[in-house]
Motif scaffolding. Structure first.
Motif, PDB file in Angstrom:
ATOM      1  N   GLY A  18       0.839  -1.191   0.000  1.00  0.00           N
ATOM      2  CA  GLY A  18       0.000   0.000   0.000  1.00  0.00           C
ATOM      3  C   GLY A  18       0.872   1.238   0.000  1.00  0.00           C
ATOM      4  O   GLY A  18       2.102   1.155  -0.163  1.00  0.00           O
ATOM      5  N   LEU A  19       0.261   2.394   0.210  1.00  0.00           N
ATOM      6  CA  LEU A  19       0.980   3.658   0.064  1.00  0.00           C
ATOM      7  C   LEU A  19       1.494   4.248   1.368  1.00  0.00           C
ATOM      8  O   LEU A  19       2.379   5.108   1.339  1.00  0.00           O
ATOM      9  CB  LEU A  19       0.059   4.691  -0.623  1.00  0.00           C
ATOM     10  N   ASP A  20       0.980   3.818   2.503  1.00  0.00           N
ATOM     11  CA  ASP A  20       1.353   4.411   3.785  1.00  0.00           C
ATOM     12  C   ASP A  20       2.580   3.709   4.360  1.00  0.00           C
ATOM     13  O   ASP A  20       2.487   2.565   4.820  1.00  0.00           O
ATOM     14  CB  ASP A  20       0.181   4.304   4.764  1.00  0.00           C
ATOM     15  N   PRO A  21       3.751   4.376   4.384  1.00  0.00           N
ATOM     16  CA  PRO A  21       4.965   3.702   4.850  1.00  0.00           C
ATOM     17  C   PRO A  21       4.952   3.362   6.333  1.00  0.00           C
ATOM     18  O   PRO A  21       5.690   2.477   6.767  1.00  0.00           O
ATOM     19  CB  PRO A  21       6.075   4.717   4.535  1.00  0.00           C
ATOM     20  N   ALA A  22       4.121   4.025   7.094  1.00  0.00           N
ATOM     21  CA  ALA A  22       4.040   3.743   8.527  1.00  0.00           C
ATOM     22  C   ALA A  22       3.205   2.497   8.821  1.00  0.00           C
ATOM     23  O   ALA A  22       3.375   1.871   9.862  1.00  0.00           O
ATOM     24  CB  ALA A  22       3.451   4.938   9.271  1.00  0.00           C
ATOM     25  N   LYS A  23       2.327   2.118   7.897  1.00  0.00           N
ATOM     26  CA  LYS A  23       1.417   1.000   8.149  1.00  0.00           C
ATOM     27  C   LYS A  23       1.615  -0.173   7.190  1.00  0.00           C
ATOM     28  O   LYS A  23       1.412  -1.324   7.570  1.00  0.00           O
ATOM     29  CB  LYS A  23      -0.035   1.488   8.052  1.00  0.00           C
ATOM     30  N   GLU A  24       1.971   0.114   5.951  1.00  0.00           N
ATOM     31  CA  GLU A  24       2.088  -0.938   4.950  1.00  0.00           C
ATOM     32  C   GLU A  24       3.480  -1.553   4.963  1.00  0.00           C
ATOM     33  O   GLU A  24       4.360  -1.109   5.697  1.00  0.00           O
ATOM     34  CB  GLU A  24       1.745  -0.380   3.564  1.00  0.00           C
ATOM     35  N   ARG A  25       3.690  -2.563   4.135  1.00  0.00           N
ATOM     36  CA  ARG A  25       4.947  -3.307   4.144  1.00  0.00           C
ATOM     37  C   ARG A  25       5.539  -3.414   2.740  1.00  0.00           C
ATOM     38  O   ARG A  25       4.819  -3.393   1.741  1.00  0.00           O
ATOM     39  CB  ARG A  25       4.722  -4.730   4.695  1.00  0.00           C
ATOM     40  N   VAL A  26       6.856  -3.550   2.692  1.00  0.00           N
ATOM     41  CA  VAL A  26       7.548  -3.831   1.445  1.00  0.00           C
ATOM     42  C   VAL A  26       7.328  -5.304   1.107  1.00  0.00           C
ATOM     43  O   VAL A  26       7.525  -6.175   1.954  1.00  0.00           O
ATOM     44  CB  VAL A  26       9.055  -3.537   1.575  1.00  0.00           C
ATOM     45  N   ILE A  27       6.897  -5.581  -0.126  1.00  0.00           N
ATOM     46  CA  ILE A  27       6.652  -6.967  -0.536  1.00  0.00           C
ATOM     47  C   ILE A  27       7.678  -7.455  -1.560  1.00  0.00           C
ATOM     48  O   ILE A  27       7.824  -8.655  -1.772  1.00  0.00           O
ATOM     49  CB  ILE A  27       5.221  -7.150  -1.088  1.00  0.00           C
ATOM     50  N   LYS A  48       8.322 -11.795   2.714  1.00  0.00           N
ATOM     51  CA  LYS A  48       7.158 -12.458   3.306  1.00  0.00           C
ATOM     52  C   LYS A  48       6.203 -11.410   3.878  1.00  0.00           C
ATOM     53  O   LYS A  48       6.632 -10.458   4.543  1.00  0.00           O
ATOM     54  CB  LYS A  48       7.611 -13.417   4.397  1.00  0.00           C
ATOM     55  N   TYR A  49       4.922 -11.599   3.607  1.00  0.00           N
ATOM     56  CA  TYR A  49       3.911 -10.621   4.016  1.00  0.00           C
ATOM     57  C   TYR A  49       2.823 -11.311   4.813  1.00  0.00           C
ATOM     58  O   TYR A  49       2.235 -12.296   4.361  1.00  0.00           O
ATOM     59  CB  TYR A  49       3.328  -9.939   2.775  1.00  0.00           C
ATOM     60  N   ASP A  50       2.555 -10.784   5.984  1.00  0.00           N
ATOM     61  CA  ASP A  50       1.554 -11.348   6.873  1.00  0.00           C
ATOM     62  C   ASP A  50       0.191 -10.736   6.584  1.00  0.00           C
ATOM     63  O   ASP A  50      -0.287  -9.923   7.356  1.00  0.00           O
ATOM     64  CB  ASP A  50       1.950 -11.042   8.324  1.00  0.00           C
ATOM     65  N   GLY A  51      -0.395 -11.070   5.493  1.00  0.00           N
ATOM     66  CA  GLY A  51      -1.686 -10.492   5.136  1.00  0.00           C
ATOM     67  C   GLY A  51      -2.056 -10.892   3.721  1.00  0.00           C
ATOM     68  O   GLY A  51      -1.384 -11.701   3.090  1.00  0.00           O
ATOM     69  N   GLY A  62       1.607  -7.286 -10.606  1.00  0.00           N
ATOM     70  CA  GLY A  62       1.638  -8.696 -10.988  1.00  0.00           C
ATOM     71  C   GLY A  62       2.038  -9.608  -9.846  1.00  0.00           C
ATOM     72  O   GLY A  62       2.104 -10.832 -10.004  1.00  0.00           O
ATOM     73  N   ILE A  63       2.292  -9.035  -8.667  1.00  0.00           N
ATOM     74  CA  ILE A  63       2.681  -9.830  -7.502  1.00  0.00           C
ATOM     75  C   ILE A  63       1.428 -10.367  -6.812  1.00  0.00           C
ATOM     76  O   ILE A  63       0.471  -9.632  -6.572  1.00  0.00           O
ATOM     77  CB  ILE A  63       3.506  -8.984  -6.515  1.00  0.00           C
ATOM     78  N   THR A  64       1.443 -11.659  -6.495  1.00  0.00           N
ATOM     79  CA  THR A  64       0.307 -12.300  -5.833  1.00  0.00           C
ATOM     80  C   THR A  64       0.718 -12.790  -4.443  1.00  0.00           C
ATOM     81  O   THR A  64       1.902 -12.831  -4.107  1.00  0.00           O
ATOM     82  CB  THR A  64      -0.192 -13.499  -6.660  1.00  0.00           C
ATOM     83  N   ALA A  77      15.686  -9.515   4.952  1.00  0.00           N
ATOM     84  CA  ALA A  77      15.676  -8.800   3.673  1.00  0.00           C
ATOM     85  C   ALA A  77      16.287  -7.410   3.820  1.00  0.00           C
ATOM     86  O   ALA A  77      17.124  -6.991   3.008  1.00  0.00           O
ATOM     87  CB  ALA A  77      14.253  -8.695   3.138  1.00  0.00           C
ATOM     88  N   PHE A  78      15.917  -6.695   4.884  1.00  0.00           N
ATOM     89  CA  PHE A  78      16.447  -5.347   5.072  1.00  0.00           C
ATOM     90  C   PHE A  78      17.906  -5.360   5.529  1.00  0.00           C
ATOM     91  O   PHE A  78      18.668  -4.458   5.168  1.00  0.00           O
ATOM     92  CB  PHE A  78      15.567  -4.548   6.030  1.00  0.00           C
ATOM     93  N   LEU A  79      18.304  -6.369   6.280  1.00  0.00           N
ATOM     94  CA  LEU A  79      19.727  -6.492   6.626  1.00  0.00           C
ATOM     95  C   LEU A  79      20.563  -6.716   5.370  1.00  0.00           C
ATOM     96  O   LEU A  79      21.628  -6.104   5.199  1.00  0.00           O
ATOM     97  CB  LEU A  79      19.934  -7.647   7.615  1.00  0.00           C
ATOM     98  N   ASN A  80      20.078  -7.558   4.477  1.00  0.00           N
ATOM     99  CA  ASN A  80      20.789  -7.790   3.220  1.00  0.00           C
ATOM    100  C   ASN A  80      20.834  -6.526   2.364  1.00  0.00           C
ATOM    101  O   ASN A  80      21.869  -6.200   1.769  1.00  0.00           O
ATOM    102  CB  ASN A  80      20.122  -8.918   2.431  1.00  0.00           C
ATOM    103  N   LEU A  81      19.716  -5.832   2.317  1.00  0.00           N
ATOM    104  CA  LEU A  81      19.656  -4.601   1.538  1.00  0.00           C
ATOM    105  C   LEU A  81      20.652  -3.574   2.068  1.00  0.00           C
ATOM    106  O   LEU A  81      21.377  -2.935   1.290  1.00  0.00           O
ATOM    107  CB  LEU A  81      18.242  -4.027   1.581  1.00  0.00           C
ATOM    108  N   ARG A  82      20.709  -3.423   3.366  1.00  0.00           N
ATOM    109  CA  ARG A  82      21.614  -2.429   3.955  1.00  0.00           C
ATOM    110  C   ARG A  82      23.079  -2.803   3.721  1.00  0.00           C
ATOM    111  O   ARG A  82      23.937  -1.928   3.612  1.00  0.00           O
ATOM    112  CB  ARG A  82      21.325  -2.265   5.449  1.00  0.00           C
ATOM    113  N   ARG A  83      23.375  -4.090   3.640  1.00  0.00           N
ATOM    114  CA  ARG A  83      24.748  -4.489   3.313  1.00  0.00           C
ATOM    115  C   ARG A  83      25.112  -4.046   1.904  1.00  0.00           C
ATOM    116  O   ARG A  83      26.238  -3.623   1.645  1.00  0.00           O
ATOM    117  CB  ARG A  83      24.909  -6.007   3.453  1.00  0.00           C
TER     118      ARG A  83
END
Length: 205
Positions: A18-27, A48-51, A62-64, A77-83
């Motif tokens: 979704g669009l709200d970075p405080a509530k939604e998640r990176v998929i 992984k997304y819990d929803g 196109g993501i399901t 995922a974010f630890l890898n990204l930050r590396r």
């Protein structure tokens, strides 16, 4: 001192629930690290997304839900990204206000820290240099850049990198570091990095 923006940069992109970075998640996320014009690393993964994804997100990307079942855990995922990004590398995104906010909220949720990297927003540059419209697809068309699979993370990263390089070849981008613009009639974004220089633009078609 003048900085060559192509010396050490990381182009990244998020697809989100979704669009709200405080509530939604990176998929889905992707990043390419470039040092002195040479690609040195690449990272991409579903997260992984819990929803359940709303149909509009699947229609756009196109993501399901099935794509995300075996996605990487958010923290890893974010630890890898930050590396890949590193602590001082120049971060690059198209509509960086969006991606930087999601990066901030995810990092703070995971470890109660944020980032201090310098950044460049190719959307802000586009608004300053060219006429509307300024979507990544439109800007790639203007610069005759092939963009396959828009609204998928790696495709958008590759398109943004090519756009950045084309814009820099046209005229150096050093003056655009840490600058973000926003459309005046929509108001200021809820969150921007503390080191951002924020300025309004009047949206004219």
């Amino acid at each position: 001192m003048t900085i060559n923006v192509l010396d050490d940069l990381c182009v990244f992109d998020f697809e989100t629930s979704g669009l709200d970075p405080a509530k939604e998640r990176v998929i889905e996320m992707a990043a390419i690290r470039v040092v002195k014009g040479v690609q040195v690393s690449e990272f991409r993964t579903f997260v992984k997304y819990d929803g359940k994804l709303v149909p509009k997100i699947t229609e756009l990307t196109g993501i399901t839900d099935e794509h995300l079942v075996n996605g990487m855990e958010e923290k890893q995922a974010f630890l890898n990204l930050r590396r890949v990004m590193g602590p001082k590398t120049l971060l690059v995104a198209h509509n960086a206000t969006f991606d930087l906010a999601f990066l901030h909220y995810a990092m703070f949720r995971i470890s109660e820290i944020t980032f201090g990297n310098p950044f460049i927003d190719t959307l802000t540059i586009a608004r300053g240099r060219t006429t509307y419209p300024h979507t990544l697809t439109d800007m790639c068309n203007k610069y005759e850049i092939k963009l396959d699979g828009a609204h998928r993370a790696l495709a958008d990263v590759e398109g943004t990198l090519a756009l950045l390089q084309a814009m820099h070849a046209e005229r150096p981008l050093d003056e655009w570091i840490n600058k973000l613009s926003y459309v005046e009639k929509y108001g200021k974004p809820d969150w921007v990095p503390a080191h951002a220089e924020l300025s309004p633009v009047v949206w004219k078609k």
